[in-house]
Enzyme design. Sequence first.
Site, short mmCIF file in Angstrom:
data_model
loop_
_atom_site.label_atom_id
_atom_site.label_comp_id
_atom_site.label_asym_id
_atom_site.label_seq_id
_atom_site.Cartn_x
_atom_site.Cartn_y
_atom_site.Cartn_z
N GLY A 51 3.86 1.66 -17.96
CA GLY A 51 3.91 0.52 -18.86
C GLY A 51 2.63 -0.26 -18.97
N SER A 60 -4.46 11.88 5.45
CA SER A 60 -3.17 11.26 5.75
C SER A 60 -2.12 12.26 6.24
CB SER A 60 -2.63 10.53 4.51
OG SER A 60 -2.39 11.43 3.47
N LYS A 92 4.16 6.49 -1.81
CA LYS A 92 4.75 7.41 -0.82
C LYS A 92 6.16 6.98 -0.46
CE LYS A 92 0.27 8.70 1.18
NZ LYS A 92 -0.62 8.62 2.37
#
Length: 787
Positions: free
Chosen positions: A371, A689, A732
């Site tokens: 958006g 990560s 995540k």
Amino acid sequence: MTEQQPYLGFGIKKIPKILPVLPLFDATLFPKMVVPIVVAQKESIQLVDEAMSKNRIIGLLVSKEPTIKKTYKSEDLYTVGTSALILKMAKTEDNKAQLLVQGLGRFKVKNFVKTKPYLQARMEHIVDKEEEKDKETEALISNITSLFARIVELSPGLPQEIGVMTKSIHEPGTLADMIASIINCKLEEKQKVLEVFDIKNRLKEVNRLVNYQLEILELGNKIQSQVKGGMDKQQREYYLGQQMKVIKEELGEKDETTVEIEEYRAKVKSKNLPEEAAKEVEREINRLSRMHPSSAEYTVASTYIDWLTILPWNDSTKDRLNIKSARKILDKDHFGLMKVKKRVIEYLAVRKLKPDSKGPILCLVGPPGTGKTSMGRSIARALGRKFVRISLGGVRDEAEIRGHRRTYVGALPGRIIQGIRRAESNNPVFMLDEIDKVGSDFRGDPSSALLEVLDPEQNFSFSDHYLDVAFDLSRVIFITTANILDTIPPALRDRMEILELLGYAQDEKVKIANRFLVPRQREAHGLKAAWISFTNGALRHIISGYTREAGLRNLEREIASICRGVATKIAEGSAKSAVINVKNIAEFLGPIRFISEASERTLTPGVAMGLAWTQTGGELLFIEATSMKGKNNLTLTGQLGDVMKESAIAALSFIRSNITLLGIDENFFAKHDIHIHVPAGAIPKDGPSAGVTMLTALTSLLTNKTIKEDLAMTGEITLRGQVLPVGGVKEKVLTAHRAGIKTIIMPKWNEKDLEDIPKKVKSEIHFHFVDKMMDVLEIALPLKLYT
């Protein structure tokens, strides 16, 4: 050719074989020709004085370089020259000598016998052989005389008698020398003629030079005629135009050009332009008044004036400073996106207290379909301002931003000024879409041009190349959008206020679908509210089973697909209405596309589930580890980047350094190879990560223990056993929630990042915040540590 003595006359019986050499740098002397020479060097004047006291005969050699030197060496001069007799000599007050010399004959230097105080050389004198004229020679003479006569006609500086005189010369060699000395050609070309001893070849060479000279003169004459003709025509048109102007004034009529000029002046007066712009417009109008309407420059000047007078220099829309009304509009148009809404409300509040505050430079960053672009329209509606949007995707030319200079054909202002003109306001909401897709190559770097546009300290005097007049952009609210920040140059990124629009949770998507997507698609397909409805369960099923995205675009496409199916049934009369629920979704969308495999894939030891971040949101990342007989080798597959490979090596090193504590056989590594694979092998993966996930998968394999169900993790590891923070936490967590994950392990330093997570999501997931790798293993595995 044997050496002979030329016919001398002047009472001279013989030319000495050794002659003093006088260098020439700006002229060439041919035999039997007379030229004036000015001598300035001390050595050359001494040479002339001694020659005048003897036989007055000197040798003239042309310098290879057209510059005067104090001393000349033998290699500085050509070796073929002309022996000459000094007819007259006079000295001037400035210690110069003026000579009048006549050429006697050609010579070729055998060797130089003296260099001081001036050059002296031993000569071989060349005499033209008297041969019978054949047809070719006659033709060459005829051609050269006729061409030279034409040159004399076209050259106002040459007396007509010279052309007549050449026809009276019967010696071919002398004719060639005379014409070569008169025509206007380079010194090197004349020297080349001097060095041709064969008379027929000399005639051919002079013919070439005369032909070339005649072509230049004829072309110059043609250009002069065209210019004169053009000027005559222009003067005639101007004279007639002035007459028409006077006649129309006498009849009380006004000229069209005069009317247009008056309209421009009236428009400028009514516009109240800034001083700089007003001066530029006035200058262009004055130029325009002196031009003929049919000239190309007239159109260029009038177009420029049109642009300067049509821009909204002082026209602005009044801000709607009702904060409650603005908040209501923002909430009506968009669900969530609280950070952006808060920033807009803050701007309105500041604007209300300080009306002359500058417009903010916002950058909305987030995955596709969240958006960002529609939020720009909503902000403009809330503020009561005009909205302008331009897409920067693929723009590679700086002129797209700053415009082209008026010297180019078809030049126009850049997109910024064009957008301001379309808005008809100097304070619109200006959206620069896809700023992270701006390219730079040999055509230019548009991102550098945007530095001035997106800097509140500079954009009050933005200079477009076409306008060449400063335009104030400080009142414009610039909103840029991007999917990622990495591709935006640091200098440009520093000028913008970054606002992240992260992905939506499932409940948020359901609310957005009910409030916005379903009504919009219903209207787009001609369906009434009574003809089609969606249950919340159906929307959740579409979100989890048919889409896998952070945004809403695919969800809207699936809703549109269902609306088309229902419209088809209603149009053919097989149904009057439809309620879409979980049971009948497959009838419209086919079998389910995405199945949560989180619980199934982690049922065996050696498989761990991690959380990754991509440009389109979060992703589940499964890491599989297996062992086989071997000799302590490690294999990594799945298109892993260097950072991810290093994380796997660090995890293995940590396990081997704590092998006793973890209860693993010390001889295991000496007899086995380990293979780590990350599925979806065609997709490149990188980043630190996944460190804790690789550590957990390896420990699970080596201890033969299964990881707890519905558990995902993320975090970077170190060799000292610490867990370091990572990015993309909200994406995540939302991905894990969509996949039904109940427990997440993440670094303790990322606990602060949960503020942006919806409360409902946080209540349904149990978080473990760790700072040591052993804590990760104790949570993920039913592991007993051996001390």
